[in-house]
Design a protein around this motif. Sequence first.
Motif, short mmCIF file in Angstrom:
data_model
loop_
_atom_site.label_atom_id
_atom_site.label_comp_id
_atom_site.label_asym_id
_atom_site.label_seq_id
_atom_site.Cartn_x
_atom_site.Cartn_y
_atom_site.Cartn_z
N ILE A 39 6.04 4.46 -9.25
CA ILE A 39 5.33 4.43 -7.96
C ILE A 39 6.34 4.31 -6.83
N PHE A 43 6.83 6.70 -3.51
CA PHE A 43 6.89 6.14 -2.17
C PHE A 43 8.13 6.63 -1.42
N LYS A 121 -0.28 -2.16 -9.32
CA LYS A 121 -0.26 -0.78 -8.83
C LYS A 121 -1.29 -0.57 -7.73
N ARG A 122 -2.47 -1.16 -7.90
CA ARG A 122 -3.51 -1.03 -6.87
C ARG A 122 -3.08 -1.68 -5.57
N SER A 125 -1.05 0.36 -2.88
CA SER A 125 -1.66 1.50 -2.17
C SER A 125 -1.94 1.14 -0.72
N CYS A 126 -1.34 0.05 -0.24
CA CYS A 126 -1.69 -0.49 1.08
C CYS A 126 -0.78 -0.01 2.21
N ARG A 128 0.24 1.90 5.19
CA ARG A 128 -0.47 2.69 6.18
C ARG A 128 0.37 2.93 7.44
#
Length: 329
Positions: A39, A43, A121-122, A125-126, A128
Amino acid sequence: MITLNDYLYSGDTIFKVLQNYITDLREDARKTKNEIDLIHCNFLIQIRELLEHNEFLTTQSQQVREFYKYMTKEYPYLAFTVKGRIKSLIRAEEKFNGYIVKYISDYYEEYGKYPTTAELKRSLSCFRDLIAYRIVISMPKCHYENEEERQIAELECLYEIANVLPGFLEERGFTAEPANGVMESHSPLMDDNVRPYYRDYISDSQPDEYQSLHITFYDNCSRSYIEVQIRTKQMDDIAEIGPANHLGYEKKQEKERARRNAIPRGECIYFDEAYERGMKLLGLDLAKLDVNMFAAMNNSLINDGCGLFRGRLILPYEHLSRFQNDLID
């Protein structure tokens, strides 16, 4: 363990640094079956693509520029700047690893165990704010004889602009993202219909004196997120050269060390690696870095033209107040 620091002293350009880091990190992640590092690679690829100034940034910036033009008509007496930037490589790397450290330590403190890989992992996903725009306003003192009245008028303008922004950008292909109750605004100056979308660091005081309004949009054309920050010149000074800048850096070091002491070494590889990468970045001697378009005399005097440390500027617009010698009735 592979870290960004290993590539910053090679003399390569920022794109070569990124490519080598991504390639080696991915290869190592596949060998060790490290899902978080995979991940991490994705990124970093986002950062590389943004720094290459893909065509969508021109279109996106043009839409933000339309709001700048709106402000020049609606607030001719106000001075303001609208700037856009891509988050720098070093700051992005710090933030990615910092999220891992914080999430695992908070989880461990609450539940007495470590999160699953899926949960971690979830949490990642922040992100922004890889692309961010900042609106900084200033009500010139020449317009008001009374300083208190000037500050009140300036704050009213700030919230007026915040109230209009979501609807303006939604008409141009952006969708405001709910803040989910994070730093919900308590200001009577903010309209109820936009309140759920803003993180208001003004209505509630912060320990480091930081003040700003933050809102996140999803750009439906480029399928990317952007963050918009709105603040006064005084707020911007505090954030850039005041207590929120220097004290924040020192407090971060102290907090990171405290998190290390709370998590036993060797029990969670994701925490150990993220913590070590973060601490290595905090210890960078910027004057010794040799990256294309970057130069530093020390860790304070820095000239960054490649998005390595302070980010890359993509939208500089400045409007100076008109009627400099006229008081507003």
